[in-house]
Design a protein around this motif. Structure first.
Motif: not given
Length: 186
Positions: A90, A93-94, A97-98, A105, A109
């Motif tokens: 988590d 991933l945060k 992000n982008g 990515m 997930k």
């Protein structure tokens, strides 16, 4: 006379069967579920003895654990590991992000889903232990290991969480070996 031959033939077959069983299943391969050091015996039957020893004996209950308590110890270790790794994913991933390759990515997930499945499976195993239902533990341990393998396979090469995947694979192996204690003694 016929009875004596039949009886001695049965006795011979029995002894031959015992000898075959001794050679096919040496006592070192089947841990003694009544041993005061059951955890060490279990670790000798895993894929990585030193990892097993370090993991299992991190719990102070392990040295005196019978198979039931040892099952809780190892499945709880795997559950905590999977939960911590899920939380780590988590955070990754945060933070990505982008800013990360879209393929990485997507693979992360997928790993998150794999770890959520592992957590669900380990929760089921702990519930089975609570209800003293042991017959599905081997399959559940295998399913958890497969979740970690599936996560790792989602990357072209080494994943950013390879070490965490390997830890869960090894913990799953310990869970598998402990689960086998219920199939060999009952």
């Amino acid at each position: 006379m016929k009875m004596a031959i039949s009886g001695s033939l049965r006795l011979s077959i029995f002894f031959i069967s015992c000898l075959i069983a001794t050679f096919l299943c040496p006592s070192s391969a089947i841990p003694d579920v009544n041993s005061p050091e059951l955890a060490t015996q279990v670790c000798k039957n895993t894929t990585n003895f030193s990892f097993c020893q370090a993991a299992v004996y991190s719990d102070p209950r392990a040295p005196k654990a019978d198979r039931y308590l040892l099952s809780y110890v190892v499945f709880e270790l795997a559950y905590r590991n999977a939960t911590n790794t899920s939380n780590y994913i988590d955070i990754l991933l945060k933070s990505m992000n982008g800013h990360a390759d879209p393929e990485i990515m997507e693979a992360m997930k997928k790993c998150q889903g794999d770890y959520m499945e592992a957590i669900k499976t380990l929760s089921e195993a702990l519930t089975d232990l609570d209800s003293e239902t042991f017959d599905g533990l081997v399959e559940l341990a295998t399913d958890v290991e497969n979740s970690a393998h599936d996560c790792e396979a989602g990357f072209n090469g080494k994943s950013p969480i390879s070490e965490k995947n390997q830890n869960l694979i090894q913990l799953s192996n310990i869970c598998y070996v402990v689960s086998e204690l219920y199939t060999v003694s009952e």
